[in-house]
Design a protein around this motif. Structure first.
Motif, PDB file in Angstrom:
ATOM      1  N   PHE A 174      -7.099 -40.865  13.460  1.00 47.15           N
ATOM      2  CA  PHE A 174      -7.833 -40.933  13.184  1.00 47.15           C
ATOM      3  C   PHE A 174      -8.026 -40.903  11.737  1.00 47.15           C
ATOM      4  N   SER A 175      -6.832 -41.054  10.926  1.00 50.68           N
ATOM      5  CA  SER A 175      -6.830 -41.208   9.636  1.00 50.68           C
ATOM      6  C   SER A 175      -7.300 -42.199   8.967  1.00 50.68           C
ATOM      7  N   ALA A 176      -6.963 -43.291   9.887  1.00 53.88           N
ATOM      8  CA  ALA A 176      -7.199 -44.726   9.633  1.00 53.88           C
ATOM      9  C   ALA A 176      -8.071 -45.164   9.377  1.00 53.88           C
ATOM     10  N   ALA A 177      -8.803 -44.650  11.273  1.00 52.89           N
ATOM     11  CA  ALA A 177     -10.008 -44.738  11.549  1.00 52.89           C
ATOM     12  C   ALA A 177     -11.336 -43.963  10.183  1.00 52.89           C
ATOM     13  N   THR A 178     -11.153 -42.736  10.230  1.00 56.81           N
ATOM     14  CA  THR A 178     -12.084 -42.059   9.078  1.00 56.81           C
ATOM     15  C   THR A 178     -11.752 -43.282   6.828  1.00 56.81           C
ATOM     16  N   ILE A 179     -10.642 -42.994   6.798  1.00 57.72           N
ATOM     17  CA  ILE A 179     -10.746 -43.905   5.578  1.00 57.72           C
ATOM     18  C   ILE A 179     -11.331 -45.445   6.074  1.00 57.72           C
ATOM     19  N   GLY A 180     -11.642 -45.965   7.215  1.00 56.43           N
ATOM     20  CA  GLY A 180     -11.738 -47.715   7.197  1.00 56.43           C
ATOM     21  C   GLY A 180     -13.125 -46.891   6.897  1.00 56.43           C
ATOM     22  N   GLY A 181     -13.924 -46.315   7.900  1.00 53.26           N
ATOM     23  CA  GLY A 181     -15.029 -45.816   7.559  1.00 53.26           C
ATOM     24  C   GLY A 181     -15.700 -45.452   5.730  1.00 53.26           C
TER      25      GLY A 181
END
Lengths: 265, 108
Positions: free
Chosen positions: A178-185
Motif C-alpha cells: 500500500f505505501s509503495a503504490a501510494t508513494i509511486g503514484g
C-alpha cells in the motif's frame, strides 16, 4: 539495495537459534504473559520473514504507482486499489482494463481467472486458520501469494501466538504494498534508481520457500506434479493463459494419485 | 469511462479477488468437519503450488531469445546453493537477488 543488504542479519531467523534460548523460561511463565508481550513477541518473530517482501513489494509497488501515474491516474487510484484489491498482477492488469472501454462482465471473469490460484491457498489454510476469531476475515482478505507462502511454511515457535504471527505477516505485507503504490503514484515520476533486476527478489523467495517445503516432505510427488504441470502448460498455453490449465492438471493428477500418495505416508 | 464506471470496474476486481480468497472457507466452514478429500488436498497442494509460483515468476523468460534465461538460471543456482549451504532464508534470497542484479546490469 539498502533493504537487501541489511537483511543479512538473518541469524535472527527466529526458529533456528535466535530466540530458542529463552523459550523454556517463557513456556513456564506463559500464564503470566501480558497481552502486550504476546503481541510484541509475535511481531518480532514475524518481521524478519517479511524483509524480502519489503524489498520486493517496494520495488513492484513503486513501479505500479509510477505506471498508474504515467497512465494518467491520480495517486488516489493506486492508493485505493492497493488497499482493497491487494493482488499485484491483477492490479497491473487493472490499469489497462481502466483505460479500455467499460466491460464489467469481462473484468469480473478476468479477475476470477487471474486470481483462481487463491482457491488453493484457502484449501491449504482451512485448518491453520481455525479458531482465529476476529483476525480470520482479515487474514483471508490479505492472503496474497507472498503472505500465504510465508504463513504456510513458517515454523512458528511454540511460545509465539500463531494468530498474531499470521496477522503481522499479513498486515506488514499489506502495508508495504500500500505505501509503495501510494508513494509511486505521488512522486513516482521523480524517482530514478538503477533497480533493474530487483524484481528477482520475489523469484528467489519462492525458490527458497519451494525448497523449505521440499525439505519438509518425505515424498515429493506433489512438487513434481506442480513442476511438470506448470512447465507443460506454460509451453502449451503460453505465459498469459497457463495458470488455469496448470491448476486443473494439478488437481486431476493429485486426485488420481491420492491412493499411492496416502499409502506411502 | 465515467467515474462511476471506474469505481464499478475496481469494485469488481475486489469482489472477484475476495471470492477466490474466501470461497474455500465459506464452503468448508468450521461448523462441520472438512471432507477427507479436501483435507488431503490441503495437505498435498502446497508442494505443487510453490512449484507453480516459481514457474509463474519465470513465465516471461525466453530460452530462445535475448539472454536465453541464463541470468535467471545462474541466479537460481546461486540461491539454491546458498540455501543448501547455510539454510538461512534471507541470506539465500539476498544473495540470489544481488547476483541477478549484477548479471543483468553489468553482463547481459
Amino acid at each position: 539495495m539498502e533493504e537487501i543488504s541489511s537483511s543479512k542479519y538473518s541469524s535472527q531467523d527466529t526458529d533456528r537459534g535466535g530466540t530458542g534460548s529463552g523459550s523454556s523460561g517463557v513456556l513456564s511463565g506463559a500464564g503470566m504473559q501480558s497481552k502486550g508481550n504476546i503481541i510484541k513477541r509475535a511481531f518480532k518473530c514475524a518481521f524478519p520473514y517479511t524483509i524480502p517482501i519489503f524489498a520486493g513489494f517496494w520495488f513492484l509497488g513503486l513501479t505500479y504507482g509510477i505506471y498508474m501515474n504515467i497512465s494518467g491516474f491520480s495517486f488516489w487510484y493506486p492508493m485505493v486499489m492497493s488497499l482493497t484489491i491487494f493482488g499485484g498482477s491483477l492490479e497491473f492488469l487493472a490499469v489497462s482494463m481502466l483505460l479500455a472501454p467499460y466491460a464489467p462482465v469481462q473484468v469480473f471473469l478476468m479477475t476470477l481467472m487471474i486470481q483462481a490460484r487463491h482457491l488453493f491457498y484457502g484449501l491449504s489454510m482451512l485448518d491453520k486458520f481455525k479458531g482465529m476469531g476476529w483476525k480470520k476475515p482479515y487474514l483471508i482478505f490479505g492472503m496474497c501469494d507472498e503472505t500465504f507462502s510465508i504463513n504456510y511454511t513458517a515454523d512458528i515457535p511454540e511460545h509465539i501466538d500463531r494468530g498474531w504471527f499470521y496477522f503481522f505477516v499479513t498486515l506488514l505485507n499489506h502495508f508495504y504494498w500500500f505505501s509503495a503504490a501510494t508513494i509511486g503514484g505521488l512522486v513516482g515520476s521523480l524517482l530514478h534508481f538503477n533497480t533493474e533486476g530487483l524484481d528477482f527478489v520475489m523469484t528467489a523467495m519462492f525458490v527458497v520457500i519451494f525448497m523449505e517445503q521440499w525439505f519438509k516432505e518425505k515424498r515429493h510427488i506433489s512438487a513434481w506434479v506442480g513442476l511438470g504441470a506448470s512447465v507443460g502448460c506454460l509451453l502449451l498455453f503460453g505465459a498469459d493463459n497457463f495458470l488455469i490449465p496448470t491448476m486443473v492438471c494439478i488437481l486431476a493428477a493429485l486426485t488420481v494419485l491420492r491412493k499411492p500418495v496416502e499409502q506411502r505416508k | 469511462m465515467t467515474l462511476l464506471q471506474e469505481i464499478i470496474t475496481i469494485a469488481l476486481c475486489v469482489a472477484g479477488t475476495m471470492l477466490t480468497r474466501f470461497l474455500p472457507f465459506l464452503v468448508f466452514g468450521s461448523k462441520r468437519p472438512t471432507p477427507r478429500y479436501i483435507q488431503y488436498l490441503g495437505k498435498v497442494l502446497p508442494g505443487a503450488i510453490f512449484a507453480m509460483l516459481v514457474i509463474y515468476c519465470l513465465r516471461n523468460v525466453s530460452v530462445f531469445q535475448g539472454s536465453h534465461g541464463l541470468p535467471e538460471l545462474i541466479a537460481i543456482a546461486v540461491t539454491v546453493g546458498l540455501h543448501l549451504w547455510k539454510r538461512q532464508m534471507l541470506l539465500s534470497i539476498a544473495g540470489g537477488t544481488i547476483c541477478y542484479m549484477l548479471l543483468v546490469q553489468l553482463i547481459f
